[in-house]
Design an enzyme around this catalytic site. Structure first.
Site, PDB file in Angstrom:
ATOM      1  N   ASP A 129     -20.175 -17.700   2.678  1.00  0.00           N
ATOM      2  CA  ASP A 129     -20.716 -17.236   1.395  1.00  0.00           C
ATOM      3  C   ASP A 129     -22.128 -17.763   1.146  1.00  0.00           C
ATOM      4  OD1 ASP A 129     -19.871 -19.874   0.941  1.00  0.00           O
ATOM      5  OD2 ASP A 129     -19.492 -19.496  -1.184  1.00  0.00           O
ATOM      6  N   SER A 132     -15.408 -19.018   1.037  1.00  0.00           N
ATOM      7  CA  SER A 132     -16.467 -19.850   1.623  1.00  0.00           C
ATOM      8  C   SER A 132     -16.392 -19.910   3.150  1.00  0.00           C
ATOM      9  CB  SER A 132     -16.396 -21.240   0.994  1.00  0.00           C
ATOM     10  OG  SER A 132     -17.427 -22.044   1.477  1.00  0.00           O
ATOM     11  N   ASP A 175     -23.664 -20.611   0.750  1.00  0.00           N
ATOM     12  CA  ASP A 175     -24.119 -21.672  -0.144  1.00  0.00           C
ATOM     13  C   ASP A 175     -24.466 -22.935   0.648  1.00  0.00           C
ATOM     14  OD1 ASP A 175     -21.461 -22.237   0.451  1.00  0.00           O
ATOM     15  OD2 ASP A 175     -20.963 -22.988  -1.545  1.00  0.00           O
TER      16      ASP A 175
HETATM   17 MG    MG Z   1     -19.514 -21.976   1.113  1.00  0.00          MG
END
Ligand code: MG
Length: 470
Positions: free
Chosen positions: A257, A112, A259
């Site tokens: 990543d 992440s 998100d």
């Molecule tokens: Mg993330």
């Protein structure tokens, strides 16, 4: 038994604790949990250790007779979307029902927003959500007891390349927003994807939405040469400057990543995640005819509830953690949910944090309301949040928290959803044990910065006194 899976799967330092042996064993564990012939979709972010870990994880899965589909470099939510949607490349464009179980699981190799030397592995359920803890526990049991089901040579799994996962994801988002309205507004957007996986999707999404796109750090590069992939104010100074220099309508930065994302408004202001969540939650309620429920953890600022209530909606609180928010949203059919760190969840698309879907929704709101981003944010109440922490030995954490809850049980309102949240006339303070460190995190949210600091510091000394006694 050691605890392998943390709140975000398995994480570690590449080629030290997060090494090929661990990935191989995790592959054999997941594969042994599944049945031979079932499919797993595997993908990575842009980190330099991604190919090594993917090869080892894949080897472990194949050894158990599981079929591996390789999505390549993908944002975490793109992999989750493909797992949920199912279907092979040949069936592109054919929607299978959610949770169709074409894929028995997904595995995403990412750390992440952590620095580039880290990496991690996170498993995904067939419906595209992060894997349920009960399944993780079962996989962990296989891992620590070396209980692997290795198949005979003729039944080993195969690898198939899935080349269109990113394109399917972009198409999926475009189907969920008013593309015509957004295209008509011709927004100028500065996009920074932190050299992460978002560079393979977000520029093309904005292009398809008719935006004039100016890109920063969109080339995939696992050394993260632009800045670390955590979207903090310090890491996005170039973005802030670019928004002002180009006179852009907004700026956006995605984490490694993709998100989570954080925005910069048209005046060059860094927009904290709780403000974006508040704005989008209130707008979702407004566009739903002034009704609907928003889900967020107890640590989120009270501005979410203030704004959502003003628009006619209501808020349901959960424990901290995106999968917990997502599952509550499914249960109560919420309109939207999310965290104060810029992780927003859109149920009409999928039940996970999704930075590009959030970006598409933000430009949709700007286009449909005809207002500027800073005008929209001007309607959002201002939060005064203060955060601090207290060291506490792990063996005292439960007793000290119990004592704190008891001390406040009589006087005023206390919420025990996650840690101890104490309400007062000035606002609230939340004392929560960290899951990974021997500390309590203390959050205060009040009517003024001074009151927030006062609340946090007074709870800090109170819990310190309790710790010294228990
Ligand atoms: Mg993330």
């Amino acid at each position: 038994m050691g605890k392998l899976f943390g709140t975000n799967g398995v994480r570690g330092f590449a080629n030290q604790d997060m090494n090929a042996e661990l990935a191989l064993k995790l592959g054999k564990s997941l594969g042994s949990f599944l049945k031979p012939g079932e499919r797993v979709l595997v993908g990575t972010d842009t980190r330099t250790s991604g190919p090594m870990l993917k090869a080892a994880l894949t080897a472990g899965l194949l050894a158990t007779g599981v079929e591996v589909h390789d999505a390549g470099v993908v944002p975490t939510p793109a992999l989750q979307y493909k797992v949920k949607r199912g279907g092979s490349g040949a069936q592109r464009g054919v929607d299978e029902p959610a949770g169709s179980s074409y894929y028995a699981a997904g595995a995403v190799i990412t750390a992440s927003h952590n620095p580039p030397e880290f990496n991690g592995i996170k498993f995904i359920d067939p419906d595209g959500t992060e894997m349920h803890h009960t399944k993780e526990d079962a996989i962990e049991d296989l891992f620590f007891n070396d209980r692997f089901r290795l198949v005979p040579w003729a039944q080993l799994g195969h690898v198939a390349v899935m080349p269109n996962v990113n394109e399917e994801y972009v198409e999926g988002i475009l189907a969920k927003v008013d593309v015509q309205a957004i295209r008509a507004r011709k927004l100028k957007v500065v996009l920074d994807t932190s050299n992460g996986a978002g560079g393979l999707t977000a520029p093309y999404l904005l292009q398809r939405l008719g935006c004039h796109v100016i890109t920063l750090n969109t080339q995939p590069d696992g050394t993260f040469p632009g800045h670390n992939s955590e979207p903090t104010p310090d890491n996005v100074k170039d973005l802030v400057q670019s928004v002002t220099a180009f006179g852009a309508d907004l700026g956006v930065v995605q984490d490694g990543d993709a998100d989570r994302c954080v925005f910069v408004d048209d005046q060059g202001n860094y927009v904290y995640g709780d403000r974006t969540l508040t704005l989008m939650a209130g707008q979702a309620v407004a566009m739903n005819g002034g009704k609907g429920t928003v889900v967020t953890p107890v640590s989120s600022s009270s501005i979410v509830e203030q704004y959502v209530k003003a628009k006619g909606g209501s808020v349901t609180y959960t424990r901290v953690g995106a999968p917990i928010v997502a599952r509550k949203m499914m249960e109560i059919k919420a309109l939207i949910g999310g965290e104060e760190n810029g992780g927003l969840i859109w149920p009409e698309f999928q039940y996970c944090r999704d930075a590009s879907m959030t970006l598409a929704k933000v430009v949709e709101v700007i286009a449909k309301t005809g207002k500027s981003f800073s005008q929209l944010l001007g309607e959002v109440p201002v939060a005064h949040v203060y955060k601090t922490k207290v060291t506490c030995p792990d063996n005292k954490k439960v007793a000290a928290l119990d004592a704190l809850a008891k001390a406040h049980a009589k006087g005023g309102k206390v919420d025990l959803t996650d840690g101890v949240k104490i309400f007062s006339d000035d606002g609230w303070v939340l004392v929560r044990p960290s899951g990974t460190e021997p500390i309590y995190r203390i959050f205060a949210d009040a009517k003024s910065p001074e009151a927030a600091k006062r609340l946090a510091e007074s709870s800090k000394s109170e819990i310190e006194q309790i710790i010294s006694k228990v």
